[in-house]
Enzyme design. Structure first.
Site: not given
Lengths: 95, 501
Positions: B79, B154, B178
């Site tokens: 990420k 997210s 997330s």
């Protein structure tokens, strides 16, 4: 705990975020809804409850006080938007 | 087919020199070329750097060096929230400009030491604030199961890249769901460790008392392997906890006899989709048939979790994001004095969701409102945590749906932040309580065919029990073996030659 006196312009300034008039309108309305939703917490009796700042209670975490290598000067300045003479330059503060 | 193998099966083949780390990477790069134009899981990637890492590993294998590394040659996507030395870091935002990380995050150091090829910058909601990856300044990511839907957030890029086979596994961060929510939406395994289990050094902070790093994988065994690699105390993160790291793989013995699993009655909410409920009910029956005892429990303050979270997380974010001021790194807007420079930089650099949360956080911490909002939320947090700790005196784990519905449409909730916030209803309380949670695939909706996730929540540092239950369930079902239609390929995507990663 009322969301009604929420002044988006004032709080945005405290947060150092410039908003366009359009953003003030949209964000102000959306934040009003969110604050109304948060009001919901008033229903909970917390008079006898201690606050939780961290899920894992840890106090005074210590490590040996030994000098370790740190980021080299050049690496620390590498991402600076305006590096001057090995320093971070900013607009003039005092005339 | 590489995409059916676990880490241990793949690393064994690399050690036997049946396949090289370079070939495994190439399969991922080929896949990226084929599908990323459609799903946009990556903000950027550095193929030359990844090839150099893979070649180094192959040279070491040829010399017989480090053959027992658990992630040898595994391509792990990151990420865009983790620092990787000499690689860009944007956190899905414009405000970081052309930032290049000067050091590795602790989890990155650990991945490299375990033999992984650390690869790519995976898309995310800006500063991890969002549940759909739509707030990224770099465009949205599409769900590999249905390109008209969001992948969750997210960590949407991480989930989509694993589901689509562009990487073998990925790391994400979970502040209110997330990792677990996008894992559920994309049909992979996603684990949020107990607060303090994994170092946060080199993870860009969103809400420091809630953030944890965790894995996205295609199966539970790989999640166990990856968790073991990244766990443990770190002198650079004073909130990491000095607890022994168990051998999570050993816990995967399939034996659920006598385990007690709690079903919270508060999670039977009106917004729960009928197909999601039915899939989770069937999963619960499956757990019972495997020997677990399921009983109803109560988490009386569950209904207050979202309101508590949307005070505490923005409050912490408003403090953490004060560092993005245009002075030391990132973009800088014009200003006649430093104050004007800060306001303009932050006004132009942050997107709408980040501004909303910074302003909300500033408000709930401001003089005159602190006690009414922030302090009250911290007290309700105590009650939420106590509910879980009391429940865990009776049960070994708690089972819920991961999300109230399957993946929603692009744009469906983006204009109504409150509706978006409520899509995290089942995942948020885990972070407030600081416990651990995992999402595993447990079925599909009928039309369109979208993955459904089963969430298991465990005691603080009870990851081994969670993985044991999740693994026994997974091995008795075949949901995790189903790949999205995109990943199954067709036409000229090259899966027929067995090189799909």
């Amino acid at each position: 705990m009322a969301g009604t006196d929420f002044d988006v312009k004032y709080v945005a300034h405290l947060a150092r975020v410039a908003l366009t008039p359009e953003e003030e309108k949209t964000l102000g309305a959306q934040l009003g809804h969110i604050l109304n939703f948060i009001e919901h917490l008033k229903a909970v009796d917390v008079s006898q409850v201690q606050p939780t700042a961290h899920a894992v209670p840890a106090v005074n975490v210590m490590r040996p006080d030994v000098v370790q290598p740190s980021l080299p000067h050049e690496a620390a300045l590498h991402n600076a938007p305006w590096p001057v003479a090995g320093l971070f330059a900013v607009p003039k503060i005092i005339e | 087919m590489l995409n059916q193998l676990t880490f241990s099966e793949l690393t064994a083949r690399i050690v036997q020199r049946e396949i090289s780390a370079r070939a495994v990477l190439q399969a991922c790069l080929d896949r990226l070329t084929q599908v990323d134009g459609q799903i946009h899981a990556f903000i950027s990637h550095d193929a030359a750097d990844a090839r150099a890492q893979a070649d180094r590993l192959d040279a070491e294998v040829a010399r017989g060096v480090g053959l027992d590394r658990p992630l040898l040659g595994m391509v792990i996507g990151l990420k865009d929230v983790f620092a990787v030395q000499d690689q860009p870091l944007h956190c899905g935002s414009k405000i970081l400009g052309n930032f290049i990380s000067p050091y590795d995050a602790t989890v990155v150091t650990k991945l490299k030491a375990a033999g992984a090829v650390v690869f790519g910058r995976l898309n995310m909601d800006e500063f991890a604030m969002g549940s759909s990856t739509e707030t990224s300044a770099f465009g949205l990511t599409r769900n590999p199961w249905d390109l008209t839907r969001i992948p969750g957030g997210s960590s949407g890029g991480s989930a989509a890249a694993v589901a689509a086979g562009e990487v073998i596994a990925a790391l994400g961060s979970d502040t209110g769901g997330s990792i677990r929510q996008p894992a559920a939406f994309c049909g992979c395994v996603g684990l949020k460790p107990t607060y303090g289990r994994v170092s946060r050094y080199g993870l860009v902070a969103f809400a420091s008392s809630l953030d944890q790093v965790g894995p996205f994988t295609r199966n539970v065994q790989d999640a166990a392997t990856l968790l073991k690699v990244i766990s443990g105390p770190d002198p650079r993160d004073a909130t990491s906890v000095d607890q022994p790291v168990p051998d999570y793989l050993q816990a995967l013995d399939g034996d659920l006899q006598g385990l007690r699993i709690g079903l919270p009655r508060e999670f039977q909410i009106p917004g729960l989709d009928a197909e999601v409920k039915s899939a989770v009910d069937q999963a619960i029956q499956q757990l019972q048939s495997l020997g677990a005892r399921v009983e109803e429990i109560s988490l009386p303050h569950a209904d207050y979790a979202a309101a508590t979270y949307y005070i505490i997380a923005p409050a912490e974010a408003s403090a953490n994001l004060a560092r993005f001021d245009g002075i030391r790194y990132g973009m800088r807007a014009e200003g006649n004095d430093p104050l004007e420079l800060y306001c303009n930089t932050r006004g132009q650099g942050f997107g709408a969701e980040v501004k909303r949360r910074i302003i909300l956080g500033t408000y709930v911490l401001s003089s005159g409102y602190y006690d009414a909002y922030y302090l009250r939320a911290q007290k309700v947090r105590t009650l939420i945590r106590q509910d879980f700790l009391q429940a865990f005196e009776r049960v070994d784990a708690i089972v819920t749906p991961t999300t109230p519905t399957a993946a929603f449409k692009i744009g469906e909730k983006s204009s109504d932040p409150l509706q978006m916030y409520l899509s995290d209803a089942f995942t948020i309380s885990c972070n407030l309580a600081g416990i651990c949670g995992i999402s595993v695939p447990c079925g599909f909706t009928r039309s369109p065919r979208l993955p459904i996730g089963l969430q298991l929540l465990g005691k603080p540092f009870g990851e081994a029990t969670l993985l044991k239950i999740a693994h026994a369930y997974e091995q008795s079902t075949s949901w995790h073996k189903v790949r999205p239609p995109l990943a199954a390929g067709g036409g000229a995507d090259g899966t027929g030659d067995g090189r799909s990663c």
